[in-house]
Design a protein around this motif. Sequence first.
Motif, PDB file in Angstrom:
ATOM      1  N   ALA A  48     -39.465  -4.941  14.360  1.00 46.82           N
ATOM      2  CA  ALA A  48     -39.889  -4.983  12.961  1.00 46.82           C
ATOM      3  C   ALA A  48     -40.613  -6.288  12.659  1.00 46.82           C
ATOM      4  N   ASN A  49     -40.119  -7.383  13.193  1.00 40.26           N
ATOM      5  CA  ASN A  49     -40.752  -8.680  12.971  1.00 40.26           C
ATOM      6  C   ASN A  49     -42.168  -8.699  13.529  1.00 40.26           C
ATOM      7  N   ARG A  50     -42.339  -8.092  14.698  1.00 39.32           N
ATOM      8  CA  ARG A  50     -43.661  -8.057  15.325  1.00 39.32           C
ATOM      9  C   ARG A  50     -44.614  -7.142  14.562  1.00 39.32           C
ATOM     10  N   LEU A  51     -44.132  -5.973  14.142  1.00 40.70           N
ATOM     11  CA  LEU A  51     -45.000  -4.981  13.512  1.00 40.70           C
ATOM     12  C   LEU A  51     -45.233  -5.207  12.015  1.00 40.70           C
ATOM     13  N   LEU A  52     -44.255  -5.769  11.315  1.00 43.65           N
ATOM     14  CA  LEU A  52     -44.340  -5.866   9.863  1.00 43.65           C
ATOM     15  C   LEU A  52     -44.640  -7.264   9.333  1.00 43.65           C
ATOM     16  N   SER A  53     -44.906  -8.215  10.223  1.00 41.35           N
ATOM     17  CA  SER A  53     -45.225  -9.562   9.761  1.00 41.35           C
ATOM     18  C   SER A  53     -46.554  -9.556   9.021  1.00 41.35           C
ATOM     19  N   PRO A  54     -46.688 -10.413   7.997  1.00 44.38           N
ATOM     20  CA  PRO A  54     -47.930 -10.433   7.220  1.00 44.38           C
ATOM     21  C   PRO A  54     -49.103 -10.922   8.061  1.00 44.38           C
ATOM     22  N   PRO A  55     -50.324 -10.481   7.724  1.00 46.38           N
ATOM     23  CA  PRO A  55     -51.500 -10.890   8.507  1.00 46.38           C
ATOM     24  C   PRO A  55     -51.830 -12.374   8.336  1.00 46.38           C
ATOM     25  N   ARG A  56     -51.395 -12.971   7.225  1.00 44.92           N
ATOM     26  CA  ARG A  56     -51.588 -14.405   6.997  1.00 44.92           C
ATOM     27  C   ARG A  56     -50.340 -14.941   6.296  1.00 44.92           C
ATOM     28  N   PRO A  57     -50.088 -16.235   6.398  1.00 44.86           N
ATOM     29  CA  PRO A  57     -48.885 -16.801   5.776  1.00 44.86           C
ATOM     30  C   PRO A  57     -48.824 -16.532   4.269  1.00 44.86           C
ATOM     31  N   ILE A  58     -47.617 -16.228   3.787  1.00 47.62           N
ATOM     32  CA  ILE A  58     -47.389 -15.932   2.374  1.00 47.62           C
ATOM     33  C   ILE A  58     -46.642 -17.104   1.751  1.00 47.62           C
ATOM     34  N   PRO A  59     -47.168 -17.666   0.636  1.00 43.22           N
ATOM     35  CA  PRO A  59     -46.459 -18.770  -0.008  1.00 43.22           C
ATOM     36  C   PRO A  59     -45.266 -18.268  -0.835  1.00 43.22           C
ATOM     37  N   VAL A  60     -44.145 -18.986  -0.738  1.00 44.39           N
ATOM     38  CA  VAL A  60     -42.946 -18.670  -1.516  1.00 44.39           C
ATOM     39  C   VAL A  60     -42.434 -19.991  -2.091  1.00 44.39           C
TER      40      VAL A  60
END
Length: 119
Positions: A48-60
């Motif tokens: 899941a981590n490999r397939l569902l990671s965002p295409p670019r970093p997401i700020p939180v």
Amino acid sequence: MREVVGDFVPGKVDVKRDGSGRGVGKKLLDLWFWLARSRAFRLAARTANRLLSPPRPIPVRVGGQVMYASTLDRLLALWAWKAGLLEDVELELLPQFIEPGMTVVDVGANVGLFTLAMS
């Protein structure tokens, strides 16, 4: 600051906050530790981590700091910190022990939440 009362026994967590009953702690942590020992769960989590990671970093925004998550597991951890589900008590304790001008070392830093809080 919230008063924290609890018994900490290896493998068991029972935290009560403000005397209002059990925190999120025990049942979720017991479930998490049970799942984490499962080989199938670890394989599913890696996939899941490999397939569902965002295409670019997401700020939180967590505790006044903006942190960036580039993988699904990091994103979930930041959201949990933002919601106060992880290590909120530890973050509240830092100002009691760390003063401006002190030198501190965050040994074993994971995503740097405590490093940012201590900076």
